[in-house]
Motif scaffolding. Sequence first.
Motif, PDB file in Angstrom:
ATOM      1  N   ASP A   1       0.812  -1.214   0.000  1.00 43.14           N
ATOM      2  CA  ASP A   1       0.000   0.000   0.000  1.00 43.14           C
ATOM      3  C   ASP A   1       0.845   1.264   0.000  1.00 43.14           C
ATOM      4  O   ASP A   1       0.380   2.326  -0.432  1.00 43.14           O
ATOM      5  CB  ASP A   1      -0.931   0.018   1.214  1.00 43.14           C
ATOM      6  CG  ASP A   1      -2.089  -0.960   1.054  1.00 43.14           C
ATOM      7  OD1 ASP A   1      -2.286  -1.441  -0.074  1.00 43.14           O
ATOM      8  OD2 ASP A   1      -2.765  -1.243   2.053  1.00 43.14           O
ATOM      9  N   GLU A   2       2.089   1.178   0.494  1.00 43.94           N
ATOM     10  CA  GLU A   2       2.904   2.383   0.598  1.00 43.94           C
ATOM     11  C   GLU A   2       4.274   2.232  -0.051  1.00 43.94           C
ATOM     12  O   GLU A   2       5.181   3.016   0.205  1.00 43.94           O
ATOM     13  CB  GLU A   2       3.071   2.768   2.084  1.00 43.94           C
ATOM     14  CG  GLU A   2       1.752   3.123   2.757  1.00 43.94           C
ATOM     15  CD  GLU A   2       1.939   3.552   4.192  1.00 43.94           C
ATOM     16  OE1 GLU A   2       3.099   3.538   4.674  1.00 43.94           O
ATOM     17  OE2 GLU A   2       0.935   3.917   4.844  1.00 43.94           O
TER      18      GLU A   2
ATOM     19  N   GLN B   1       1.272   7.765   2.490  1.00 49.91           N
ATOM     20  CA  GLN B   1      -0.144   7.484   2.335  1.00 49.91           C
ATOM     21  C   GLN B   1      -0.303   6.291   1.401  1.00 49.91           C
ATOM     22  O   GLN B   1       0.670   5.815   0.795  1.00 49.91           O
ATOM     23  CB  GLN B   1      -0.882   8.710   1.780  1.00 49.91           C
ATOM     24  CG  GLN B   1      -0.818   9.929   2.681  1.00 49.91           C
ATOM     25  CD  GLN B   1      -1.523  11.124   2.068  1.00 49.91           C
ATOM     26  OE1 GLN B   1      -2.029  11.063   0.952  1.00 49.91           O
ATOM     27  NE2 GLN B   1      -1.545  12.231   2.797  1.00 49.91           N
ATOM     28  N   THR B   2      -1.522   5.804   1.247  1.00 50.59           N
ATOM     29  CA  THR B   2      -1.794   4.659   0.376  1.00 50.59           C
ATOM     30  C   THR B   2      -1.573   5.034  -1.082  1.00 50.59           C
ATOM     31  O   THR B   2      -2.094   6.040  -1.568  1.00 50.59           O
ATOM     32  CB  THR B   2      -3.239   4.177   0.571  1.00 50.59           C
ATOM     33  OG1 THR B   2      -3.421   3.819   1.941  1.00 50.59           O
ATOM     34  CG2 THR B   2      -3.528   2.973  -0.314  1.00 50.59           C
TER      35      THR B   2
ATOM     36  N   THR C   1      -1.408   9.221  -4.373  1.00 49.48           N
ATOM     37  CA  THR C   1      -1.741   8.671  -3.058  1.00 49.48           C
ATOM     38  C   THR C   1      -3.135   9.133  -2.648  1.00 49.48           C
ATOM     39  O   THR C   1      -3.652  10.132  -3.153  1.00 49.48           O
ATOM     40  CB  THR C   1      -0.723   9.104  -1.990  1.00 49.48           C
ATOM     41  OG1 THR C   1      -0.760  10.541  -1.852  1.00 49.48           O
ATOM     42  CG2 THR C   1       0.673   8.660  -2.357  1.00 49.48           C
TER      43      THR C   1
ATOM     44  N   LYS D   1      -5.902   9.531   0.868  1.00 52.94           N
ATOM     45  CA  LYS D   1      -6.081   9.555   2.321  1.00 52.94           C
ATOM     46  C   LYS D   1      -7.564   9.725   2.612  1.00 52.94           C
ATOM     47  O   LYS D   1      -8.161  10.734   2.241  1.00 52.94           O
ATOM     48  CB  LYS D   1      -5.282  10.705   2.932  1.00 52.94           C
ATOM     49  CG  LYS D   1      -5.402  10.813   4.445  1.00 52.94           C
ATOM     50  CD  LYS D   1      -4.585  11.978   4.969  1.00 52.94           C
ATOM     51  CE  LYS D   1      -4.703  12.106   6.479  1.00 52.94           C
ATOM     52  NZ  LYS D   1      -3.918  13.260   6.985  1.00 52.94           N
TER      53      LYS D   1
ATOM     54  N   LYS E   1     -13.387   3.059  -2.358  1.00 52.01           N
ATOM     55  CA  LYS E   1     -11.978   2.821  -2.645  1.00 52.01           C
ATOM     56  C   LYS E   1     -11.645   3.467  -3.987  1.00 52.01           C
ATOM     57  O   LYS E   1     -11.994   2.942  -5.036  1.00 52.01           O
ATOM     58  CB  LYS E   1     -11.682   1.318  -2.691  1.00 52.01           C
ATOM     59  CG  LYS E   1     -10.208   0.992  -2.884  1.00 52.01           C
ATOM     60  CD  LYS E   1      -9.982  -0.513  -2.878  1.00 52.01           C
ATOM     61  CE  LYS E   1      -8.512  -0.838  -3.073  1.00 52.01           C
ATOM     62  NZ  LYS E   1      -8.272  -2.305  -3.090  1.00 52.01           N
TER      63      LYS E   1
END
Length: 543
Positions: free
Chosen positions: A113-114, A138-139, A157, A159, A207
């Motif tokens: 994810d990061e 962040q993701t 990214t 958030k 998502k």
Amino acid sequence: MGLLDLPPRVVTRILLYLPFTSIVICQGVNRHLQALISGSPELQYYIHLKISGLIDNPLCDLPVSERLNRLLTRERYWEALDFNTNTIVDIPFRIQYFDTKLSPGIFYGVTTDEEFHHMQIPSILDLSVKWREVRAKQTIIPSGLCVHQHDLHVLVTTKPRTVYTSATGPSTGHEIQVHLNQLSTGEPHPDARRTVITFETEGNFGKPRVELGCAGDYLLMILTDVAPRNKPDEQVYVCEWKTGELKLRFSAPFDSYYYSLFLNTQVFLLPNKRTGELEYWRIPKNPSGITPHQPFFVLSLPRLRPNNAFLGLSCRAEPNPGVHSCDASKPFYTDSRHAIAIFIIRVQSSESAQPMTHFTLFIHRSSLLQCLERFSAFTSLDDRPTPIPYEEWGPPVCRWFNSDPTSWLATTFGQRYIAPPPRAATEWAPLTLFDFNYSGVAKALAAERRFAEARMLDEDGQSADYSPSSSRFRTKAVIQSLDPLDDPDHCFENTVYSYLPCTVRTSQGTHFFDGLLLDEENILGLRTDGEECLAEVQILYYR
């Protein structure tokens, strides 16, 4: 004084202003011109660049004779498809098979994810592999590269944050940040006035997913929700990445768009899954202009039967317009204008027991642009334009195939397409390469005619080594007929025809891969660990 009375160097300079087809015709005028053209490295380099769909790199300081030698060597190896050298790259981290991507010379993917990892494809002279890691706070959601021209890495990214709370519960929004970095250094890009562009989702997003496109100085982003509950509208943004200026923004009903395709640096195409149409949009030249909220030109895909539906419409064409090589060591690069666009189309048929049927469609980017000229009366800036039926625009410029569910977009580059291995493949087999270059088709057809004539001479007793095994007369298979698409599940209302010609060649050696990727100079074979995670990458070298 006539043309042939001028000094040879002056005649050469004059001929270089002609289309390459005219120069080829000039070779048949007389022996003097034939000798001048065939003996001139400048003219031969110019001719073969055009035939191969390449552009000269003005940054390269190699002499023309060396550029020509490298070009001819490259084309011979692509013709032979003889990959006698390879290197195997182990994957030191876990990454999903379908999460990997290939930009010219760069293999990359989001590993966690990061975390984002990428490697430069090693050259045959230096097989060392160096993975580089990018970490975010962040993701990370899908990233994109524009390496050839800008050395640009676009890292996106997200958030999450609570927007408001109602009787039905909290509504989740997301802050999307677009980080503009320099791939070679990992630092913020020096040409970007704003190295981070921030915007927020509209509506309740579960998502978010961002699909990126880049052409010249423009960055296109399609924001969709891949875990929808409320099916929020999709958002489309186009900005000038160097200045951060927003050039275009509009919304569309959920499940309309997923991919984009730049036709030139001002016009882009959006395949609309809900309508089964290819929409043309234009980027406003200045921010004070009227922002369009509808396409100005529309092409229809073949109509589906009642109760059938498009489940997916993805597309890709590499390289993108406005991309010029910044690598001075490369004497030439691929002309984006003639690149082949690949569309992977997934259809749900009410008459099929399968969850979906897959088709692959190929169209030259130049053909999609030429449709604007052929059907200029159908463009509209005020009302939504009338879609042009596929039967009117499609058959001469399209080629359809049934495709395997494992088909990938990154299997094309320029005018070539490497067919992915069938999902059920259990044995080693040759690789199959399709080439949609018109000059290559003409060359293959001419070779077939020479071979047929040679066989006739052999039958008359005047034998020579013109057998199919003779490398001098070895030809490729040519697909050029008006073929109906095999549609066993009755997806389409009418028979779908296409007759874009192409050549087909199989590799001399056999290989066994779970997937294949293609860029300007390399074929990458992928192997998985049996659980859809990538285990190794094998780079096949033709040099």
